[in-house]
Design a protein around this motif. Structure first.
Motif, short mmCIF file in Angstrom:
data_model
loop_
_atom_site.label_atom_id
_atom_site.label_comp_id
_atom_site.label_asym_id
_atom_site.label_seq_id
_atom_site.Cartn_x
_atom_site.Cartn_y
_atom_site.Cartn_z
N ILE A 175 40.36 -113.68 -32.55
CA ILE A 175 40.06 -113.53 -33.98
C ILE A 175 40.16 -114.89 -34.69
N LEU A 176 41.22 -115.64 -34.39
CA LEU A 176 41.39 -116.94 -35.04
C LEU A 176 40.28 -117.90 -34.64
N ALA A 177 40.01 -118.00 -33.35
CA ALA A 177 38.99 -118.94 -32.85
C ALA A 177 37.60 -118.58 -33.35
N ASP A 178 37.30 -117.29 -33.42
CA ASP A 178 35.95 -116.85 -33.81
C ASP A 178 35.69 -116.95 -35.31
N ASN A 179 36.75 -116.98 -36.12
CA ASN A 179 36.56 -116.86 -37.56
C ASN A 179 36.96 -118.07 -38.39
N VAL A 180 37.60 -119.04 -37.77
CA VAL A 180 37.97 -120.26 -38.50
C VAL A 180 37.35 -121.42 -37.74
N PRO A 181 36.24 -121.96 -38.25
CA PRO A 181 35.44 -122.93 -37.49
C PRO A 181 36.17 -124.20 -37.06
N TYR A 182 37.17 -124.62 -37.81
CA TYR A 182 37.87 -125.85 -37.46
C TYR A 182 39.10 -125.60 -36.58
N TYR A 183 39.32 -124.35 -36.15
CA TYR A 183 40.36 -124.04 -35.17
C TYR A 183 39.71 -124.20 -33.79
N ASN A 184 39.78 -125.41 -33.23
CA ASN A 184 39.06 -125.73 -32.00
C ASN A 184 39.82 -125.41 -30.72
N TRP A 185 41.14 -125.34 -30.79
CA TRP A 185 41.98 -124.87 -29.69
C TRP A 185 43.02 -123.97 -30.32
N THR A 186 43.05 -122.73 -29.89
CA THR A 186 43.90 -121.73 -30.52
C THR A 186 44.68 -121.01 -29.43
N GLY A 187 46.01 -121.07 -29.51
CA GLY A 187 46.76 -120.42 -28.46
C GLY A 187 48.23 -120.23 -28.77
N PHE A 188 48.92 -119.73 -27.76
CA PHE A 188 50.34 -119.46 -27.85
C PHE A 188 51.08 -120.22 -26.76
N TYR A 189 52.31 -120.58 -27.08
CA TYR A 189 53.30 -121.00 -26.10
C TYR A 189 54.50 -120.09 -26.30
N PHE A 190 55.18 -119.73 -25.21
CA PHE A 190 56.35 -118.87 -25.28
C PHE A 190 57.53 -119.54 -24.58
N ILE A 191 58.72 -119.32 -25.13
CA ILE A 191 59.94 -119.88 -24.54
C ILE A 191 60.28 -119.08 -23.28
N LYS A 192 60.35 -119.79 -22.16
CA LYS A 192 60.77 -119.19 -20.89
C LYS A 192 61.64 -120.22 -20.17
N ASP A 193 62.81 -119.79 -19.77
CA ASP A 193 63.73 -120.68 -19.05
C ASP A 193 63.96 -122.00 -19.80
N GLY A 194 64.07 -121.92 -21.12
CA GLY A 194 64.41 -123.09 -21.92
C GLY A 194 63.29 -124.06 -22.21
N GLU A 195 62.04 -123.70 -21.85
CA GLU A 195 60.91 -124.56 -22.20
C GLU A 195 59.73 -123.72 -22.65
N LEU A 196 58.75 -124.38 -23.21
CA LEU A 196 57.55 -123.68 -23.68
C LEU A 196 56.55 -123.54 -22.54
N VAL A 197 56.05 -122.32 -22.36
CA VAL A 197 55.08 -122.03 -21.31
C VAL A 197 53.83 -121.48 -21.99
N ILE A 198 52.69 -122.00 -21.58
CA ILE A 198 51.43 -121.62 -22.22
C ILE A 198 51.16 -120.12 -22.05
#
Length: 154
Positions: free
Chosen positions: A34-57
């Motif tokens: 939804i974010l990538a399709d509807n906001v033209p200047y959002y060229n990379w849109t994603g999540f990182y989650f905390i796992k084992d004390g670091e961010l994992v894509i």
């Protein structure tokens, strides 16, 4: 169309999906779409989650990145967790601690997702435009993070 109206409409859609989609991976995938399709200047849109004390894509839409694991404090994503705050970078070339995902990226916003007082992950958006993100983007993405947080608390 006015940016605020677009953001308000997207929040309604994301909130509705939060109620309708039970599988979290599917939900995260729909949010980035939804974010990538509807906001033209959002060229990379994603999540990182905390796992084992670091961010994992997590789910994302955009150019491939080699940064699939990021230490807290490292880069803009890691700094947002360390500082426990949303970070907007108008020009990534001015960041000493920047982890380049793509040579085309010019600016970035990172919004932590909080659940029960802890950061469990973050929304990461890159733009190919300088200074692409403003206070409206910040408020909007923080509301998206709140919708996610509410869904995870259930």
């Amino acid at each position: 169309m006015e940016k605020r109206k677009v953001f308000d409409d997207l929040l309604v859609r994301i909130d509705q999906m939060a109620r309708e989609i039970d599988d979290m991976d599917e939900f995260y995938g729909e949010v980035v779409k939804i974010l990538a399709d509807n906001v033209p200047y959002y060229n990379w849109t994603g999540f990182y989650f905390i796992k084992d004390g670091e961010l994992v894509i997590g789910p994302y839409i955009g150019r491939p990145t080699e940064h699939v694991r990021i230490k807290v404090g490292q880069g803009v994503c890691g700094r947002a967790v360390a500082e426990k705050n949303t970070i907007i970078v108008d020009d990534v070339t001015k960041e000493d601690n920047y982890l380049a995902c793509s040579l085309e990226t010019k600016s970035e916003i990172v919004v932590p997702i909080w659940v029960n007082g802890d950061i469990i992950g973050e929304i990461d958006i890159d733009s190919d435009d300088l200074a692409a993100f403003d206070e409206e983007d910040k408020r909007f993405l923080e509301k998206v993070a709140e919708i996610i947080s509410r869904k995870l608390k259930k």
